[in-house]
Design a protein around this motif. Sequence first.
Motif, PDB file in Angstrom:
ATOM      1  N   ARG A 191       0.616  -1.144   0.024  1.00 13.70           N
ATOM      2  CA  ARG A 191      -0.175  -0.288   0.034  1.00 13.70           C
ATOM      3  C   ARG A 191       0.979   1.254   0.019  1.00 13.70           C
ATOM      4  O   ARG A 191       0.717   2.120  -0.712  1.00 13.70           O
ATOM      5  CB  ARG A 191      -0.864   0.008   1.123  1.00 13.70           C
ATOM      6  N   HIS A 192       2.063   1.306   0.737  1.00 10.77           N
ATOM      7  CA  HIS A 192       2.903   2.505   0.945  1.00 10.77           C
ATOM      8  C   HIS A 192       3.479   2.484  -0.517  1.00 10.77           C
ATOM      9  O   HIS A 192       3.656   3.662  -1.069  1.00 10.77           O
ATOM     10  CB  HIS A 192       3.963   1.938   1.840  1.00 10.77           C
ATOM     11  N   GLU A 199       3.677   0.650  -9.417  1.00  9.33           N
ATOM     12  CA  GLU A 199       2.449  -0.352  -9.827  1.00  9.33           C
ATOM     13  C   GLU A 199       3.052  -1.819  -9.424  1.00  9.33           C
ATOM     14  O   GLU A 199       4.273  -2.076  -9.943  1.00  9.33           O
ATOM     15  CB  GLU A 199       2.574  -0.462 -11.375  1.00  9.33           C
ATOM     16  N   VAL A 200       2.499  -2.697  -8.480  1.00  8.70           N
ATOM     17  CA  VAL A 200       3.040  -3.586  -7.845  1.00  8.70           C
ATOM     18  C   VAL A 200       2.574  -4.992  -8.531  1.00  8.70           C
ATOM     19  O   VAL A 200       1.192  -4.797  -8.468  1.00  8.70           O
ATOM     20  CB  VAL A 200       3.148  -3.598  -6.228  1.00  8.70           C
ATOM     21  N   HIS A 201       3.220  -5.939  -9.167  1.00 10.66           N
ATOM     22  CA  HIS A 201       2.789  -7.173  -9.478  1.00 10.66           C
ATOM     23  C   HIS A 201       3.367  -8.358  -8.924  1.00 10.66           C
ATOM     24  O   HIS A 201       4.567  -8.531  -8.890  1.00 10.66           O
ATOM     25  CB  HIS A 201       3.073  -7.200 -11.087  1.00 10.66           C
ATOM     26  N   THR A 202       2.475  -8.879  -7.905  1.00 13.02           N
ATOM     27  CA  THR A 202       3.068 -10.010  -7.301  1.00 13.02           C
ATOM     28  C   THR A 202       2.696 -11.400  -7.933  1.00 13.02           C
ATOM     29  O   THR A 202       1.828 -11.439  -9.079  1.00 13.02           O
ATOM     30  CB  THR A 202       2.290 -10.408  -5.940  1.00 13.02           C
ATOM     31  N   GLU A 203       3.231 -12.661  -7.909  1.00 14.05           N
ATOM     32  CA  GLU A 203       3.185 -13.917  -8.394  1.00 14.05           C
ATOM     33  C   GLU A 203       3.363 -13.717 -10.032  1.00 14.05           C
ATOM     34  O   GLU A 203       2.535 -14.208 -10.996  1.00 14.05           O
ATOM     35  CB  GLU A 203       1.503 -14.550  -8.060  1.00 14.05           C
ATOM     36  N   CYS A 204       4.501 -13.033 -10.138  1.00 10.33           N
ATOM     37  CA  CYS A 204       4.676 -12.498 -11.687  1.00 10.33           C
ATOM     38  C   CYS A 204       6.031 -12.754 -12.114  1.00 10.33           C
ATOM     39  O   CYS A 204       7.058 -12.240 -11.486  1.00 10.33           O
ATOM     40  CB  CYS A 204       4.451 -10.989 -11.671  1.00 10.33           C
ATOM     41  N   ARG A 205       6.357 -13.837 -12.941  1.00  7.51           N
ATOM     42  CA  ARG A 205       7.614 -14.228 -13.231  1.00  7.51           C
ATOM     43  C   ARG A 205       8.075 -13.481 -14.570  1.00  7.51           C
ATOM     44  O   ARG A 205       7.408 -13.293 -15.497  1.00  7.51           O
ATOM     45  CB  ARG A 205       7.631 -15.556 -13.369  1.00  7.51           C
ATOM     46  N   ALA A 348      -6.073   0.034  11.217  1.00  6.93           N
ATOM     47  CA  ALA A 348      -6.156   0.738   9.392  1.00  6.93           C
ATOM     48  C   ALA A 348      -5.910   2.034   9.270  1.00  6.93           C
ATOM     49  O   ALA A 348      -5.518   2.445   8.200  1.00  6.93           O
ATOM     50  CB  ALA A 348      -7.427  -0.085   8.941  1.00  6.93           C
ATOM     51  N   THR A 349      -6.748   3.131  10.086  1.00  3.19           N
ATOM     52  CA  THR A 349      -6.736   4.309   9.872  1.00  3.19           C
ATOM     53  C   THR A 349      -5.266   4.953   9.760  1.00  3.19           C
ATOM     54  O   THR A 349      -4.940   5.689   8.864  1.00  3.19           O
ATOM     55  CB  THR A 349      -7.509   4.830  10.732  1.00  3.19           C
ATOM     56  N   ARG A 350      -4.431   4.532  10.681  1.00  3.42           N
ATOM     57  CA  ARG A 350      -3.182   5.190  10.997  1.00  3.42           C
ATOM     58  C   ARG A 350      -2.168   4.251  10.155  1.00  3.42           C
ATOM     59  O   ARG A 350      -1.065   4.714  10.057  1.00  3.42           O
ATOM     60  CB  ARG A 350      -2.811   5.040  12.437  1.00  3.42           C
ATOM     61  N   GLY A 351      -2.572   2.974   9.616  1.00  2.00           N
ATOM     62  CA  GLY A 351      -1.600   2.152   8.791  1.00  2.00           C
ATOM     63  C   GLY A 351      -0.606   1.564   9.628  1.00  2.00           C
ATOM     64  O   GLY A 351       0.360   1.200   9.306  1.00  2.00           O
TER      65      GLY A 351
END
Length: 405
Positions: A191-192, A199-205, A348-351
């Motif tokens: 999120r940060h 742009e974050v892609h996980t499970e991405c080879r 969640a509000t303050r992260g």
Amino acid sequence: MTSNERVVVIGTGLAGVRLARRLGELGTPATLIGEEEHRPYNRVLLAEVLAGRYSPEVIALPAPARMVRARVTGIDRERRSVACADGSVIAYDRLVLATGSNPVLPPLRGLFTEDRELPEGVHAFRTMDDCLGLSKAVRPGVKAVVIGGGLLGVSAARALALRGAQVVLAQQSERLMERQLDPAASRLVKRHLTDLGVEVHTECRVRDVRCVGGAVRSVELADGYALDADLVVVACGVRPRAGLAQAAGLDVRKGVVVDDELRTSDPYIHAIGDCAQHDGVLYGLATPALEQADALAELLAGDASARYTGTRSLTRLTLNGHGSPFDLAAFGETEALPGDDVVQLADATRGTYRKVVVRDDRLVGGVLVGELGTVGALARAWEGAEPLPCDGGPLLHLLTNDGGS
């Protein structure tokens, strides 16, 4: 060891410089050999140089009195000397390998030119030269792809985003920093980065690096999708630099094998830092490297009782971006096993997020994101490995009392 013995240290990273400095303080000067043209520096802070927060001079380490700039090409154990690329030979009574580690460059199509060089626009992120090359190439709007979502990849992506690049981070596993963090903490890191425009892609080879005219143009994923790229940063981990040790016939497994006196299989040669494997463990972190350097300095300066018995190290990362810094810390086992007790506090509000894992009334690990006021007290409880009171009150106090650091 006597005070007039010649100590030669190969490597000018944190471990080598710390050892040389401590030996000097203890009256046993050492000769430090380093191949980088730059003054010794704190590699941990390279991402801050890339982000533009620090100049290279700010992360420089105190220069040792006896330092030789040369590349060591071989070790002659019989003559107890090292040969350098410039033809010089340096004799030793005790040799210390503090050679660090190299970046892992995965076998991707197109990653290397015919001369086994990285194409224009493709960078590792391990040395000051890597950092300065990236700094020169990055500019607002440039399209950058970071391959790898561990500690180094996250730091590089954040730094490039702060410099105005359009950053895509490609992580092969299912979450960021999976070696240090649990899923909830990983989501907060994601999120940060997303808030910074990454742009974050996980499970991405990643399958392929495409170049035109010797310069990178795109990165192709395993599913065939292509990411445009002016810059590519390869942050897929590190591997111990153990080539010199191996060529000299020392015992090398994952790294250079050492005992509690940090001796290799040759009693006149020691190893510390990223290249050393102690009790089956490769640490690859700053704190163990510094502790090994301190223990070896005491030993080489004449304290026969000095030993290194391992480090319970804490991973800490501060991501400075827009607004307040994003802090995280992780130690021990952050994932619970069946039968473990878990205490979690999330806002969640303050992260913010705090979690500790307790096994057999002992704190075995934890992860904190957002506010680290309690990390000092928690880390001390973990390092001490003392049984916790069974009512759980003190643990909750440790988790919530921000005066504990």
